[in-house]
Design a protein around this motif. Structure first.
Motif: not given
Length: 334
Positions: A152-174
């Protein structure tokens, strides 16, 4: 096409249950063209996918970024099924139906695609007329690939977003795993059975005993807080009493000194009374300027009852004559 404003009052539709299609021809867009803005009937179709287990603020912020990448955009969200997720990532807390519904009720989502593919194919992109794919820029290694979004990146169709630090599904399960005993005890207290929580008989008794201990600690804590509050009120009242006592004691001491002090009223009153008593007990003396009677200075008057020792009366008749002469002398003095 589905209006994004409807997501504020109704859930987003599923892609396989709607005939929502862009009426304008789907022409290839560049990122520069998309950022300049597109016609109303040709929104930029942005796609974001994921598992979205235990949907949280980190998921919502990522979708918000994907929705606001371009002035006029339509956000499609693909959610992978349970079978595909368990195969490539692992077991989920929420099942696929729950995860689908969580995404439908996010305000930034315009359309939900169920059973989304793990790797995006050209056929899938063409079917849903996807212009760009939004995801964080960290390489996502899975299914034998170093980065499933590489093509997708090579095709020029990718646009990045930023992750939110300190919160994730893995953190909640932990957190849940780390505090397992706390959550097990809480749910037992709320009425769940040990079988539902997969808790052994011994652990169940231990947790219930710990719950009783916690209740007792809470009661003791409440008693301590009430005691502190009572002591504080007593201290306040005692402080007021001491202050009032000090004020009254000053007033009392002042009144005492005014009455019994060196120059007090009691001393003056005592002096006046003692003077009156002395005057009452001491005899009055005749004044020096009183006139003297015509008496011989060498002769002091003798009391009438003093008898002449040299010549006592020889007889009662003589004594009677003597008393008569004394009375005549007194009359002469008068």
């Amino acid at each position: 096409c589905f209006s994004p404003f409807q997501t504020l009052t109704a859930p987003a539709p599923f892609a396989d249950e709607t005939s929502c299609q862009c009426q304008a021809p789907h022409e290839k867009l560049t990122i520069a063209q998309a950022r300049l803005g597109t016609p109303v009937d040709r929104p930029v179709r942005v796609y974001a996918d994921g598992i979205f287990d235990l949907f949280h603020s980190g998921h919502a912020r990522a979708l918000m970024q994907a929705k606001t990448l371009f002035p006029n955009s339509y956000l499609l969200v693909g959610v992978c099924s349970d079978d595909l997720t368990h195969k490539f990532k692992g077991f989920t807390v929420m099942n696929e139906t729950e995860r689908y519904e969580a995404l439908r009720h996010c305000r930034y989502v315009d359309e939900v695609i169920r059973d989304a593919p793990w790797t995006l194919t050209p056929e899938f992109l063409e079917k849903h007329k996807i212009d760009f794919v939004a995801h964080d820029d960290i390489p996502y290694s899975s299914a034998g690939s170093d980065d499933v979004y590489k093509h997708i990146k090579e095709a020029g169709m990718f646009v990045p977003t930023q992750r939110t630090e300190g919160i994730s599904t893995s953190d909640i399960i932990t957190r849940i795993v780390r505090d397992y005993d706390v959550y097990a005890r809480r749910n037992l207290q709320r009425g769940y059975t040990a079988k539902e929580l997969n808790v052994s008989f011994i652990n169940e008794k231990k947790y219930r005993f710990q719950n009783q201990v916690d209740k007792m600690k809470e009661k003791v804590k409440n008693v301590e807080e009430r005691s502190k509050e009572f002591v504080y009120k007593v201290e306040e009242k005692s402080h007021d009493l001491i202050q009032k006592w000090e004020e009254k004691s000053r007033e009392f001491i002042g009144n005492f000194l005014e009455l019994f002090g060196p120059d007090g009223a009691w001393k003056q009153m005592f002096q006046e009374r003692s003077g009156r008593m002395l005057q009452a007990f001491s005899p009055r003396q005749s004044p020096n300027s009183s006139p003297t009677r015509g008496r011989s200075p060498s002769r002091s008057p003798s009391p009438p009852w003093v008898f002449n020792k040299a010549s006592p009366p020889s007889s009662p008749k003589a004594a009677s004559a003597s008393l008569s002469s004394m009375s005549e002398g007194d009359e002469d003095e008068k």
